[in-house]
Design an enzyme around this catalytic site. Structure first.
Site, mmCIF file in Angstrom:
data_model
loop_
_atom_site.group_PDB
_atom_site.id
_atom_site.type_symbol
_atom_site.label_atom_id
_atom_site.label_comp_id
_atom_site.label_asym_id
_atom_site.label_seq_id
_atom_site.Cartn_x
_atom_site.Cartn_y
_atom_site.Cartn_z
ATOM 1 N N VAL A 37 -0.491 -69.482 54.485
ATOM 2 C CA VAL A 37 0.018 -70.232 55.626
ATOM 3 C C VAL A 37 1.324 -69.610 56.128
ATOM 4 O O VAL A 37 2.191 -69.241 55.339
ATOM 5 C CB VAL A 37 0.251 -71.705 55.230
ATOM 6 C CG1 VAL A 37 0.843 -72.481 56.399
ATOM 7 C CG2 VAL A 37 -1.050 -72.340 54.774
ATOM 8 N N GLY A 40 1.805 -65.227 59.670
ATOM 9 C CA GLY A 40 1.880 -64.596 60.991
ATOM 10 C C GLY A 40 0.559 -64.120 61.544
ATOM 11 O O GLY A 40 0.516 -63.219 62.388
ATOM 12 N N LYS A 170 6.375 -59.322 59.134
ATOM 13 C CA LYS A 170 7.751 -59.816 59.221
ATOM 14 C C LYS A 170 8.734 -58.868 58.543
ATOM 15 O O LYS A 170 9.721 -59.301 57.913
ATOM 16 C CB LYS A 170 7.850 -61.221 58.627
ATOM 17 C CG LYS A 170 6.897 -62.223 59.290
ATOM 18 C CD LYS A 170 7.107 -63.634 58.805
ATOM 19 C CE LYS A 170 6.120 -64.585 59.484
ATOM 20 N NZ LYS A 170 6.288 -65.994 59.078
ATOM 21 N N SER A 546 -42.932 -55.705 24.913
ATOM 22 C CA SER A 546 -42.291 -56.142 23.657
ATOM 23 C C SER A 546 -41.508 -54.999 23.017
ATOM 24 O O SER A 546 -41.896 -54.473 21.973
ATOM 25 C CB SER A 546 -43.327 -56.711 22.684
ATOM 26 O OG SER A 546 -44.445 -55.874 22.529
#
Length: 635
Positions: A37, A40, A170, A546
């Site tokens: 959250v 940006g 940022k 087998s």
């Protein structure tokens, strides 16, 4: 505020048809932005729209006005408002729903999905990621790698996105410090490796200031990688990868406008097709030749992945909506049991055993989901024991459909490996899923025909019960020889029953796969059934690979001494592989078939079998006669 030279491309307003023509043949990249959250994401998309001049004058005026009223950038343009359209998003400054935006550059067209960062909106994020070719994972340079960064990275990898961009955003708020950037990249690289992300492209950016978005920034002289837009314009898209894969086209509609035309319409998922190509229709397995490839604009000499076409065939074969037309030499599988990853999207938890609709491409079948093997804590990657799946939970479970569906693992083919589950009562989409593999050999498991009816076997009379245990590699001839021996015993009025390896996996052992543990359980169950039949006085013939001595010895110990007869159908691996009647060895060699005996799973030859058959020296009839002579006298 506004760039004084900002102007959208004039041709859009002057002549929209001419504008569309110039962009018709550009490739398309779908990508998502995700992360925690307030990292940006919306701002970055707004910046991309702004810098690509995809905002009209009235939109720009509204953006400037809204930025002053509800913006978070102190009166400057808040690019996030271009994407956050819901009132609740603007009030809280977060993304809730997936927002799709279109923009283009001179080289490529783009559809970008802005995905919400909150954990409770995981289902929205999955929706946006489901069609993406690339993911931009944003990290706030001040906060570093967070829980949601890990969560969204895991989900992107799970959904099949292989192009990852780590955008450290940022950077302007940390003074463009290279040390901060390097430390974040180091932390993320360690996490990415732990969840299987093989590579990613890291870049320092500022969505608000525009650093390294469309042009390299003077604020980061230490960074010599591509700008974000350069990378988006040049990265390889999924569609180009799909072209190199085998031809697959799910049939969406049978086109029959009149008695003289019959074609099969659909979107080509992978590969290419030309008139004259041999195809196979799945799940029926019928083959034919492509006679025409029809479109609204006329016939094509070739059609490729991503095109919607109508394919006409030379033969009148049964083919309908939900079938898949594929390359005859390399068709997909069909099966009705799978292991799958589920992302639960509904407020009500999953109900184990309840029937849901499963929709995979154009195929719709009824499906039941077994209790999850585990759920994944995407914050810690821990596997958790659970009994059901709640909203936004991710788990691995076995699913069983009411009839075979054509599929490929999601990792190989999204179109034939990705599905949704739909509630039968509400028609709500309750889960998204990704198929891993089938729990048995799918269309490679065939019913082995026998010549006797169950009524013949029911007439039990005086005889010595035996268990004739045919063992050997796949393709050795076990089933064929056992069937021939049973026919000879029938002529002698003996009461028999043949248990074939493929046949029991259609019923008794349909829930078992081909791992070592499942193979052991497979033989244990067959041994118990053979013992019961021997108790009933029957001569029981079994034809199973087998592969392990211990399990064959386990069955021997279930029976009274002398009743277990081990028959080794001795065929060298190269001979069995050369026969390859079902094409299994070829698939195993290519890596498409895992845990295949003789290739990547061992076969332990009997040390002292009662009977050994050399298929290199005996015909089927001679081998059957030899077995009968070794068994005589039979009471």
């Amino acid at each position: 505020m506004r760039d004084p030279v900002y102007q959208t491309e004039a041709l859009i307003a002057e002549d929209i048809d001419a504008y569309l023509e110039t962009h018709q043949h550009k490739s398309m990249l779908r990508f998502i932005t995700c992360g925690s959250v307030d990292d940006g994401k919306s701002t970055l998309i707004g910046r991309l729209l702004y810098d690509s001049k995809m905002i009209f004058e009235d939109q720009l005026a509204a953006l400037e006005s809204d930025s002053k009223k509800v913006g978070t950038q102190g009166g400057e343009i808040d690019f996030a408002l271009l994407v956050d359209g819901l009132a609740a998003e603007r009030e809280q400054g977060i993304t809730i729903d997936v927002a799709y935006r279109f923009f283009n550059t001179e080289k490529r067209k783009f559809i970008v999905a802005d995905c919400p960062g909150h954990e409770q909106y995981t289902r929205n994020m999955i929706t946006g990621a489901s069609t993406a070719d690339l993911a931009v994972i944003l990290i706030d340079a001040r906060k570093g790698v967070l829980v949601q960064t890990r969560r969204h990275s895991y989900l992107c990898h799970l959904i099949g996105i292989r192009n990852i961009v780590l955008a450290v955003n940022k950077m302007d708020l940390v003074d463009y410090d290279q040390a901060v950037f390097d430390e974040i990249v180091k932390d993320y690289a360690a996490f990415a490796q732990s969840i299987g992300i093989e590579s990613f492209t890291a870049m320092p950016i500022s969505g608000f200031r525009g650093d390294n978005i469309t042009a390299l920034s003077a604020n980061t002289p230490w960074y010599d990688g591509p700008t974000l837009i350069d990378h988006l314009e040049t990265v390889e898209v999924l569609a180009s990868v799909d072209l190199d894969r085998p031809f697959r086209m799910p049939v969406q509609w049978v086109n029959r406008p009149n008695l003289d035309f019959r074609g099969f319409s659909g979107l080509i998922a992978t590969g290419s097709v030309k008139p004259g190509d041999e195809i196979r229709v799945l799940p029926s397995g019928k083959t034919s030749i492509v006679s025409r490839i029809v479109t609204l604009d006329g016939d094509l000499d070739e059609a490729v992945a991503g095109q919607s076409v109508t394919v006409c065939l030379t033969d009148e074969i049964d083919c309908s909506r939900g079938d898949v037309i594929a390359a005859a030499a390399n068709p997909p599988e069909a099966a009705d049991q799978f292991e799958a990853t589920l992302v639960w999207l509904n407020d009500d938890p999953m109900v184990v055993g309840r029937a849901y609709w499963l929709k995979l491409g154009s195929q719709t079948v009824s499906v039941t989901v077994q209790q999850p093997k585990y759920a994944v804590n995407v914050n810690s990657m821990e596997h958790l024991a659970v009994k059901t799946l709640d909203l936004n939970a991710i788990g691995v479970a076995e699913i069983i459909t009411d009839r075979p569906i054509v599929f490929e693992p999601y990792a190989d083919n999204r179109a034939l490996g990705g599905f949704i589950l739909i509630d039968k009562l509400s028609n709500a989409t309750v889960a998204a899923g990704m198929l891993h593999f089938s729990l048995r050999r799918a269309q490679n498991v065939h019913w082995q025909p026998t010549d006797l009816t169950r009524e013949d076997h029911a007439r039990m009379k005086n005889q010595t019960p035996k268990v004739l245990w045919f063992t050997g590699l796949s393709g050795a001839g076990k089933s064929t020889i056992a069937n021939e021996v049973e026919k000879r015993l029938a002529l002698m009025n003996r009461h028999t029953f043949l248990l074939d390896g493929d046949n029991v996996r259609h019923g008794l052992n349909k829930d078992l796969g081909f791992t070592e543990a499942d193979r052991i359980e497979n033989i244990r169950r067959v041994g118990e059934v053979a013992k019961l039949m021997a108790d009933a006085g029957l001569i029981v013939l079994t034809a199973f690979i087998s592969p392990f001595r211990a399990e064959r010895e386990m069955v021997r110990n279930m029976l009274p001494e002398g009743e277990f007869v081990e028959i080794f159908v001795d065929t060298p691996l190269e001979v069995a592989e050369a026969r390859d009647v079902k094409g299994l060895y070829k698939k195993a060699r290519s890596g498409a078939l895992k845990n295949f005996t003789g290739i990547d799973s061992p076969y332990e030859e009997p040390l002292t079998p009662e009977i050994r058959i050399d298929t290199g020296a005996m015909t089927i009839e001679e081998a059957a006669d030899y077995v009968i002579r070794q068994l005589l006298p039979l009471k």
